[in-house]
Design a protein around this motif. Structure first.
Motif, PDB file in Angstrom:
ATOM      1  N   TRP A 192      -6.093   0.130   5.403  1.00 29.27           N
ATOM      2  CA  TRP A 192      -4.740   0.667   5.583  1.00 29.27           C
ATOM      3  C   TRP A 192      -4.768   2.199   5.568  1.00 29.27           C
ATOM      4  N   GLU A 193      -5.415   2.788   4.558  1.00 27.54           N
ATOM      5  CA  GLU A 193      -5.412   4.245   4.416  1.00 27.54           C
ATOM      6  C   GLU A 193      -6.081   4.944   5.598  1.00 27.54           C
ATOM      7  N   GLU A 194      -7.225   4.412   6.042  1.00 25.79           N
ATOM      8  CA  GLU A 194      -8.002   5.091   7.066  1.00 25.79           C
ATOM      9  C   GLU A 194      -7.615   4.721   8.495  1.00 25.79           C
ATOM     10  N   ALA A 195      -7.141   3.490   8.709  1.00 20.40           N
ATOM     11  CA  ALA A 195      -6.869   3.026  10.071  1.00 20.40           C
ATOM     12  C   ALA A 195      -5.426   2.609  10.319  1.00 20.40           C
ATOM     13  N   SER A 213      -9.310  -5.840  -6.897  1.00 13.00           N
ATOM     14  CA  SER A 213     -10.448  -6.678  -6.521  1.00 13.00           C
ATOM     15  C   SER A 213     -11.190  -6.014  -5.361  1.00 13.00           C
ATOM     16  N   GLU A 214     -12.372  -6.530  -5.055  1.00 12.69           N
ATOM     17  CA  GLU A 214     -13.130  -6.019  -3.907  1.00 12.69           C
ATOM     18  C   GLU A 214     -12.308  -6.158  -2.627  1.00 12.69           C
ATOM     19  N   GLU A 215     -11.661  -7.321  -2.455  1.00 15.91           N
ATOM     20  CA  GLU A 215     -10.862  -7.580  -1.262  1.00 15.91           C
ATOM     21  C   GLU A 215      -9.676  -6.623  -1.174  1.00 15.91           C
ATOM     22  N   GLU A 216      -9.018  -6.384  -2.315  1.00 17.07           N
ATOM     23  CA  GLU A 216      -7.885  -5.454  -2.327  1.00 17.07           C
ATOM     24  C   GLU A 216      -8.336  -4.042  -1.968  1.00 17.07           C
ATOM     25  N   ALA A 217      -9.487  -3.634  -2.486  1.00 10.80           N
ATOM     26  CA  ALA A 217     -10.015  -2.300  -2.172  1.00 10.80           C
ATOM     27  C   ALA A 217     -10.311  -2.186  -0.683  1.00 10.80           C
ATOM     28  N   ALA A 218     -10.936  -3.204  -0.107  1.00  9.07           N
ATOM     29  CA  ALA A 218     -11.273  -3.185   1.314  1.00  9.07           C
ATOM     30  C   ALA A 218     -10.014  -3.121   2.180  1.00  9.07           C
ATOM     31  N   ALA A 219      -9.019  -3.928   1.842  1.00  7.07           N
ATOM     32  CA  ALA A 219      -7.765  -3.924   2.602  1.00  7.07           C
ATOM     33  C   ALA A 219      -7.038  -2.592   2.440  1.00  7.07           C
ATOM     34  N   PHE A 226       0.848  -1.180   0.000  1.00  5.67           N
ATOM     35  CA  PHE A 226       0.000   0.000   0.000  1.00  5.67           C
ATOM     36  C   PHE A 226       0.884   1.229   0.000  1.00  5.67           C
ATOM     37  N   GLY A 227       0.439   2.266  -0.697  1.00 11.13           N
ATOM     38  CA  GLY A 227       1.213   3.487  -0.794  1.00 11.13           C
ATOM     39  C   GLY A 227       1.196   4.314   0.481  1.00 11.13           C
ATOM     40  N   LYS A 228       2.039   5.340   0.479  1.00 10.68           N
ATOM     41  CA  LYS A 228       2.133   6.228   1.639  1.00 10.68           C
ATOM     42  C   LYS A 228       1.049   7.294   1.636  1.00 10.68           C
ATOM     43  N   THR A 229       0.371   7.448   0.511  1.00  9.43           N
ATOM     44  CA  THR A 229      -0.706   8.433   0.429  1.00  9.43           C
ATOM     45  C   THR A 229      -2.004   7.733   0.053  1.00  9.43           C
ATOM     46  N   ALA A 230      -3.112   8.339   0.443  1.00  6.25           N
ATOM     47  CA  ALA A 230      -4.429   7.778   0.131  1.00  6.25           C
ATOM     48  C   ALA A 230      -4.785   8.099  -1.314  1.00  6.25           C
ATOM     49  N   GLU A 281      -8.589  -9.820   9.819  1.00  5.48           N
ATOM     50  CA  GLU A 281      -7.914 -10.124  11.077  1.00  5.48           C
ATOM     51  C   GLU A 281      -6.655  -9.259  11.137  1.00  5.48           C
ATOM     52  N   VAL A 282      -6.643  -8.323  12.055  1.00  5.85           N
ATOM     53  CA  VAL A 282      -5.537  -7.363  12.151  1.00  5.85           C
ATOM     54  C   VAL A 282      -4.283  -8.071  12.642  1.00  5.85           C
ATOM     55  N   GLN A 283      -3.203  -7.922  11.855  1.00  3.38           N
ATOM     56  CA  GLN A 283      -1.915  -8.500  12.229  1.00  3.38           C
ATOM     57  C   GLN A 283      -0.992  -7.455  12.829  1.00  3.38           C
ATOM     58  N   ARG A 284      -1.190  -6.192  12.380  1.00  5.16           N
ATOM     59  CA  ARG A 284      -0.399  -5.118  12.976  1.00  5.16           C
ATOM     60  C   ARG A 284      -1.046  -3.761  12.680  1.00  5.16           C
ATOM     61  N   LEU A 285      -0.764  -2.814  13.568  1.00  3.85           N
ATOM     62  CA  LEU A 285      -1.159  -1.422  13.375  1.00  3.85           C
ATOM     63  C   LEU A 285       0.112  -0.614  13.155  1.00  3.85           C
ATOM     64  N   GLU A 286       0.136   0.124  12.071  1.00  6.08           N
ATOM     65  CA  GLU A 286       1.305   0.943  11.769  1.00  6.08           C
ATOM     66  C   GLU A 286       1.253   2.254  12.553  1.00  6.08           C
ATOM     67  N   ASP A 287       2.416   2.802  12.866  1.00  5.33           N
ATOM     68  CA  ASP A 287       2.490   4.081  13.571  1.00  5.33           C
ATOM     69  C   ASP A 287       2.159   5.246  12.652  1.00  5.33           C
ATOM     70  N   LYS A 288       2.421   5.056  11.357  1.00  5.31           N
ATOM     71  CA  LYS A 288       2.138   6.100  10.365  1.00  5.31           C
ATOM     72  C   LYS A 288       1.299   5.485   9.257  1.00  5.31           C
ATOM     73  N   TRP A 289       0.254   6.215   8.862  1.00  7.18           N
ATOM     74  CA  TRP A 289      -0.613   5.762   7.770  1.00  7.18           C
ATOM     75  C   TRP A 289      -1.183   6.994   7.081  1.00  7.18           C
ATOM     76  N   PRO A 290      -1.688   6.833   5.853  1.00  6.31           N
ATOM     77  CA  PRO A 290      -2.074   7.993   5.044  1.00  6.31           C
ATOM     78  C   PRO A 290      -3.034   8.986   5.698  1.00  6.31           C
ATOM     79  N   GLU A 291      -4.051   8.528   6.424  1.00  5.36           N
ATOM     80  CA  GLU A 291      -5.047   9.455   6.966  1.00  5.36           C
ATOM     81  C   GLU A 291      -4.910   9.676   8.472  1.00  5.36           C
ATOM     82  N   MET A 292      -3.704   9.484   8.994  1.00  4.51           N
ATOM     83  CA  MET A 292      -3.500   9.596  10.436  1.00  4.51           C
ATOM     84  C   MET A 292      -3.773  11.000  10.981  1.00  4.51           C
TER      85      MET A 292
END
Length: 153
Positions: A71-74, A61-67, A3-7, A108-119
């Protein structure tokens, strides 16, 4: 999946139904061990909590969009484990056509990043299943939450 660094922005790649309803893909991000669900603050309505979701684009795909939206929002990264259903949103009373069709998956969340696009735009917070179901601001989101694996524990 990378996933990219920007939304992503804009709607030029958006997927629409034959009737013109916009497809929106999202996730119910779960921590199965802690029995909790991750919600994000709404970017439009202060004080509202929502599931991460956004437009499904024609290069994924739908799954890729959801994932990607999760990533971007959370800032959550994980594995999609289930399809939770499709839900019509804002039905036009005259035509019977929905404004949007929401497609939700369990992630199923495996990790939360400290930095994400919409933080800087959103807060993220864990809620118990019952809290998430009660606080989610849209009926389609509550329906998706009620279909996740935590509903059956």
């Amino acid at each position: 999946m990378f996933f990219g660094k920007t939304a992503r922005t804009g709607r030029q790649k958006q997927e629409y139904s034959e009737d013109g309803a916009r497809y929106v893909a999202g996730c119910v991000p779960v921590d199965k061990h802690g029995k909790r669900i991750l919600l994000v603050s709404s970017s439009k309505n202060e004080g509202e909590w929502v599931l991460p979701k956004g437009g499904w684009e024609n290069d994924e795909s739908e799954e890729e969009a959801a994932a990607r939206e999760t990533w971007e929002e959370a800032g959550a990264v994980g594995k999609i484990t289930a399809h939770l259903g499709e839900y019509d949103h804002k039905l036009n009373k005259r035509t019977g056509v929905p404004d949007s069709i929401f497609i939700f998956f369990e992630l199923e969340v495996q990790r939360l990043e400290d930095k994400w696009p919409e933080m800087k735009k959103r807060e993220r917070r864990w809620f118990s299943f019952e809290e998430a179901r009660a606080i989610a601001s849209k009926k389609v989101m509550r329906k998706a939450i009620e279909q996740c694996s935590l509903a059956y524990e």
